[in-house]
Every structure is written in C-alpha cells, then in structure tokens.
Motif scaffolding. Sequence first.
Motif, PDB file in Angstrom:
ATOM      1  N   THR A 189      23.880  75.381  33.328  1.00  0.00           N
ATOM      2  CA  THR A 189      24.824  76.429  32.759  1.00  0.00           C
ATOM      3  C   THR A 189      25.085  75.937  31.103  1.00  0.00           C
ATOM      4  OG1 THR A 189      26.715  74.809  33.233  1.00  0.00           O
ATOM      5  CG2 THR A 189      26.434  76.602  34.650  1.00  0.00           C
ATOM      6  N   CYS A 226      29.583  78.797  33.749  1.00  0.00           N
ATOM      7  CA  CYS A 226      30.543  77.957  34.330  1.00  0.00           C
ATOM      8  C   CYS A 226      30.229  76.993  35.447  1.00  0.00           C
ATOM      9  CB  CYS A 226      31.405  78.977  34.868  1.00  0.00           C
ATOM     10  SG  CYS A 226      32.886  77.889  35.949  1.00  0.00           S
ATOM     11  N   CYS A 255      31.862  77.079  38.708  1.00  0.00           N
ATOM     12  CA  CYS A 255      31.527  78.355  39.415  1.00  0.00           C
ATOM     13  C   CYS A 255      30.061  77.871  39.990  1.00  0.00           C
ATOM     14  CB  CYS A 255      31.299  79.363  38.747  1.00  0.00           C
ATOM     15  SG  CYS A 255      32.945  79.792  37.876  1.00  0.00           S
ATOM     16  N   GLU A 295      29.287  85.046  34.341  1.00  0.00           N
ATOM     17  CA  GLU A 295      30.461  84.028  34.431  1.00  0.00           C
ATOM     18  C   GLU A 295      29.938  82.874  35.245  1.00  0.00           C
ATOM     19  OE1 GLU A 295      34.225  84.886  35.520  1.00  0.00           O
ATOM     20  OE2 GLU A 295      34.421  86.815  34.337  1.00  0.00           O
ATOM     21  N   PRO A 320      39.406  78.578  29.740  1.00  0.00           N
ATOM     22  CA  PRO A 320      37.804  78.808  29.520  1.00  0.00           C
ATOM     23  C   PRO A 320      37.784  80.279  28.925  1.00  0.00           C
ATOM     24  CG  PRO A 320      38.216  78.241  31.673  1.00  0.00           C
ATOM     25  CD  PRO A 320      39.580  78.565  30.951  1.00  0.00           C
TER      26      PRO A 320
END
Length: 166
Positions: free
Chosen positions: A68, A111, A114, A107, A5
């Motif tokens: 996201t 993501c 995540c 992040e 990624p």
Amino acid sequence: MGTRPRGHSPGRERPLRGYLAALAAFGAYNTGWAVMICRRGRALPERPDRRDLALTAVATFRLSRLLTKASVTRPLRAPFTVYDGPEGPAEVSEHPREGESAATIGELLTCPFCLSVWLVSTLTAAQLLWPRPTRTAMGALTALAAADALQLAYAALESRATASAD
C-alpha cells in the motif's frame, strides 16, 4: 483530536455500493479458501499457536505496508490511485481515483489497515494449506520488518550524533 486519513473527510461521499461489492468479494474469497481447506481435509488447530500469531501479525504488517505504501509497488496501485508525493523512507502518499469502483479499490490499495484484513485471511488460509512455504515467506517478511526497524533506528542515531556534533 486525531487526524483523519486522506480521503476520509466528513464532507466526502463514501462509495457505499463499492463497499458492498468489496464485502461480497471478501466473503466469496474467504468461502473459496474454506472450501479448499475442507476439500483437502485439513484439520483446524484447537487454537492458534502463539508463534504463528506473532509471525502472521508482523508479516501482515510488513506486507500491507509493502503493497500500500512502497514506491516500488506503485505501478500496481496506479490504475486506482493518484500520486500525492513522497511520505517517509521509501514510501509514497496516494489517494483513490474518482469513480465508484476505482475509489473502492483505491482505498483498499492505499490503506494498510484495510488491506491487512485480506492479507491476514490469505496468510492464515495459506498456513493451513501449505504450512512450510507460508511460514518461510512470513519469516522473510518478519525479517524484513526487523531490518526496516534497524535501518530507521540507525538513521535516528546517526541523525542524533550529527546534531550533537554541531
């Protein structure tokens, strides 16, 4: 060998203090939910209902993509991310801004994997506290995921038909 990624290259220093802060925040967040559930006297089910698991999984998937990757939610991510360009239907590619806090939050906000951890915790707790409205919202997100799949399938069939006509 798979692709990495964006922002996860071996030479890039990881914001470990930021990750530690995110872990602490996640623990506090879930503790808050647990306290609220206990204070309301909500009993935990013996085991999760299979339908609720499926609904939660699809709703989490769709909501994580919406938050996201969607173009329309970019203003929410903008303080923590840098725009790279379009990526797929109605989605964008971004990477985290520099700086420990911005990089960690960036992040998380770029993501879907995540953010899914936070979302599944939220949806599970909300389901225990407010089952009907939560299932209604998750049903809407699941219907949106199905509609998206149908749109993509239709576009693929249309593209195939156009290619065959040529």
